[in-house]
Structures are given as structure tokens and as C-alpha cells.
Design an enzyme around this catalytic site. Structure first.
Site, PDB file in Angstrom:
ATOM      1  N   CYS A 133      10.460   1.422  -2.377  1.00 41.35           N
ATOM      2  CA  CYS A 133       9.146   1.609  -3.007  1.00 41.35           C
ATOM      3  C   CYS A 133       8.127   2.097  -1.989  1.00 41.35           C
ATOM      4  O   CYS A 133       7.562   1.308  -1.225  1.00 41.35           O
ATOM      5  CB  CYS A 133       8.689   0.288  -3.650  1.00 41.35           C
ATOM      6  SG  CYS A 133       7.092   0.439  -4.462  1.00 41.35           S
ATOM      7  N   CYS A 142       4.636   0.718  -2.446  1.00 42.92           N
ATOM      8  CA  CYS A 142       4.465  -0.669  -1.979  1.00 42.92           C
ATOM      9  C   CYS A 142       4.405  -0.740  -0.454  1.00 42.92           C
ATOM     10  O   CYS A 142       3.601  -1.466   0.106  1.00 42.92           O
ATOM     11  CB  CYS A 142       5.632  -1.562  -2.409  1.00 42.92           C
ATOM     12  SG  CYS A 142       6.244  -1.284  -4.049  1.00 42.92           S
ATOM     13  N   ASP A 143       5.284  -0.016   0.208  1.00 45.85           N
ATOM     14  CA  ASP A 143       5.508  -0.262   1.642  1.00 45.85           C
ATOM     15  C   ASP A 143       5.097   0.883   2.561  1.00 45.85           C
ATOM     16  O   ASP A 143       5.143   0.725   3.787  1.00 45.85           O
ATOM     17  CB  ASP A 143       7.000  -0.568   1.884  1.00 45.85           C
ATOM     18  CG  ASP A 143       7.434  -1.827   1.136  1.00 45.85           C
ATOM     19  OD1 ASP A 143       6.598  -2.731   1.000  1.00 45.85           O
ATOM     20  OD2 ASP A 143       8.592  -1.900   0.700  1.00 45.85           O
TER      21      ASP A 143
END
Ligand code: NDP
Length: 322
Positions: free
Chosen positions: A141, A144-145
Site C-alpha cells: 500500500c 499507506c506507507d
């Protein structure tokens, strides 16, 4: 004599943002929902760190904390959250029919309505070096990261819309993005391809696959292989993003619920209704397009409202409901 089978009004399968939002609404409507958490209580967000795009958190919030708070909010209105996996299900075809689920291959539970919020799981390459470094620089992701790799060199695997979108996202944050596409062309839409090609710090490598992720504890590099020539090439990177699609967690519904060729549940029109009366689907189990926490939560709300309306239209004698 065996114990009588427990019967409930609303069974919610899965405990991501969709499931807990459905639970908040269902509990407030007095449907006395029971949530079975599944194998990953809290869902995909528990595997991310900071969530910065969920409205209402101006400073962001970490995924696991957000999921605990959603659970607490659902419990505040009387939701019962149980650790357990629904491993089988028999869905009724009748309006007002009772659905029977199996918990952990053992206990049965009956429900008047079922809300499916089983989510989806990111696909991985499933090579040993990738699996070993998950959480150590390998992520599925970018949204997300990606932030953790600010100013660094990263790589992304995949040639679909997700990979193209995430490559563009990473290009804004990182120094350089190497994109590995296994065919000689991308599957992504022309518009997305154009976006990728217009960004100077994305290098697309066609006919290229991951041979090995390099690094002991954390990602330090990538060995790529050209699948036409067999030629191998190493680059130094600190993050590897896998964007090769998701698999919806819907296998237990196969043969009973309508789904598309990739397993996503099909809902009717703008509702969360499936092809079985009293069975509703929300979140990533029925959405391959948006897949965001906030959109999952929105459809969770819809599923609870659809369940409430459905129950209002059928007559159930009081004594049959626990
Ligand atoms: P897709 O299934 O569309 O694409 C997956 C990509 O990963 C393909 O390029 C595929 O290659 C590649 N791939 C699969 N397995 C491997 C492997 N083992 N090794 C290397 N590469 C691999 O998934 P997406 O997640 O990209 O998209 C899913 C759906 O969501 C699509 O319908 C998409 O259009 C939609 N979507 C739309 C967006 C938008 O409109 N903004 C954004 C994101 C997704 P190959 O082509 O060779 O099979």
C-alpha cells in the site's frame, strides 16, 4: 441433547471499517449485531501505520488505534464483538428465511440478516525474499506507507491502474521510482499511463520481474530479471511496493452469491443488497474500484440501513428472536 442453536438478528462478518460502521448503525437501530472479527481483527488498516486521509482526524491517526476506536464505538451501542472466523454459511433463498453460519468449523449460529464485510487481501508475489521483508520495506500500500520513503529510491511491481496510480503518488514523495511491468505494455488506462510517462522520476521497465528482494532485515536493493532475455540487473532501493491486485475474501459465498469473475460480490443498483434476501455486502468485498477506509465505512452504513429496512418489511414473531 445438544445445545440449541443461537439465533440473532444481524450477523456481521468482518471487522474492518465497513463491518464496524455497519455495527454502529445496526446497534443503534436495535438489531443487536454480532461481529465476527475474522483472522485479522480490525482488517487491512491494522497493517498500516498512519492514516491521514480519514476525515475527522486533522493530525492523522495510526491504523490499529483507529480500528480499536471504531470497535469501542460499535460496542458502546451494544454490538457484541467475537473473535472468530465464519468458515461456512448456508444462505436462505426465502424472504424472511434464516441464514446459518458455521463459526471456526464448529459452532453454528443462525441470523435473520447477514452483513458481509470480509474485505480483500492484497496479492503478493510469494517469493521467499519478499515474504521475509514484509514490514521491513516491502508493502502492498503506497498510499499507506509511501511517506516513510520520502526522498529515497523505491520500486513498484505491477502494470494496472493501481500500480500506475501508486507510482505517480510515490513519484511526488520519493527521489526515484522504478516500475516493473511483466509484459511489454501496461494494463492501466491510457490516462494513467500518460501520467506515469509524464513524470520524469519514474522509470518503467517492461518485460521485467522481481528475481529477488535484497537485504537482510530491511530492503536494500532489488534484483530484477528481464523475462525475454533472462538478463539480471540490481538496483539500490529502500522500499518495494507490490501493486498486482487484490483478492476479495469471498470464497465461502461461492455458488450462493452473485460475484464477478474475480470474486467481488455483486450488489443491486446503489444498494448493498445481494441476490439473497436479507444478505448485504459492503466494503472491499464488493468494491474493487475505490477501496478506501472512508468508502468502506460509507457502504457499511448503507448495509445496516438496508438490513434495518429489510427486517421492518418481514414479520418475525418476538419469541423467535434472541
Ligand atoms: P489489475 O488486475 O488491473 O492489474 C494487476 C497488474 O499486476 C497487471 O499489470 C498484472 O500484469 C500485474 N501482475 C499480476 N500478477 C503479477 C505478478 N505475479 N508479477 C508481476 N506482475 C503481476 O489490478 P489493479 O489493482 O491495478 O486494478 C484492479 C481494478 O481496479 C481494475 O479494474 C482497475 O481498473 C481498477 N482501479 C481503478 C483506478 C482508477 O480508476 N483510478 C485505480 C485503481 C484501480 P498483467 O497485465 O501481465 O496481467
Amino acid at each position: 441433547m445438544s445445545a440449541p442453536i443461537e439465533r440473532i438478528k444481524t450477523l456481521i462478518i468482518g471487522s474492518g471499517p465497513a463491518g464496524y460502521t455497519a455495527a454502529i448503525y445496526a446497534a443503534r437501530a436495535d438489531l443487536k449485531p454480532v461481529v465476527y472479527t475474522g483472522m485479522e481483527p480490525g482488517g487491512q488498516l491494522t497493517t498500516t501505520t498512519e492514516v491521514d486521509n480519514f476525515p475527522g482526524y486533522p493530525e492523522g491517526i495510526d491504523g490499529p488505534t483507529m480500528m480499536v476506536q471504531l470497535q469501542q464505538q460499535a460496542e458502546r451501542f451494544g454490538t457484541e464483538v467475537r473473535i472468530g472466523m465464519i468458515t461456512g454459511i448456508e444462505l436462505s433463498d426465502e424472504v424472511g428465511g434464516i441464514h446459518t453460519a458455521t463459526v471456526d468449523n464448529d459452532k453454528k449460529i443462525e441470523a435473520e440478516t447477514v452483513i458481509i464485510s470480509t474485505g480483500a487481501s492484497a496479492k503478493y508475489l510469494n517469493i521467499p525474499s519478499e515474504q521475509r521483508l514484509r514490514g521491513g520495506g516491502v508493502s502492498a500500500c503506497a498510499v499507506c506507507d509511501g511517506f516513510f520513503y520520502k526522498g529515497q529510491d523505491v520500486a513498484i511491481v505491477g502494470g494496472g491502474d493501481t500500480a500506475a496510480e501508486e507510482a505517480s503518488y510515490l513519484a511526488n514523495i520519493c527521489n526515484k521510482v522504478t516500475m516493473l511491468v511483466r509484459k511489454d505494455h501496461m494494463r492501466a488506462s491510457k490516462a494513467m499511463q500518460h501520467r506515469v510517462n509524464s513524470l520524469e522520476n519514474i522509470e518503467v521497465r517492461y518485460n521485467t520481474e522481481v528475481d529477488e528482494v535484497l537485504g537482510d532485515q530491511v530492503v536494500e536493493g532489488l534484483r530484477m530479471v528481464n523475462n525475454q532475455t533472462g538478463e539480471k540487473d540490481d538496483i539500490a532501493i529502500t522500499g518495494l511496493f507490490i501493486a498486482i491486485g487484490h483478492t476479495p475474501n469471498t470464497s465461502i459465498f461461492k455458488g450462493q452469491l452473485d460475484m464477478d469473475e474475480t470474486g467481488y460480490l455483486i450488489t443491486k443498483g446503489k444498494s448493498t443488497k445481494t441476490n439473497k434476501p436479507g444478505v448485504f455486502a459492503c466494503g472491499d468485498s464488493q468494491d474493487k474500484e475505490y477501496r478506501q477506509a472512508v468508502t468502506a465505512a460509507g457502504t457499511g452504513c448503507m448495509a445496516a440501513l438496508d438490513a434495518e429496512r429489510y427486517l421492518a418489511t418481514i414479520e418475525t414473531p418476538e419469541e423467535e428472536v434472541a
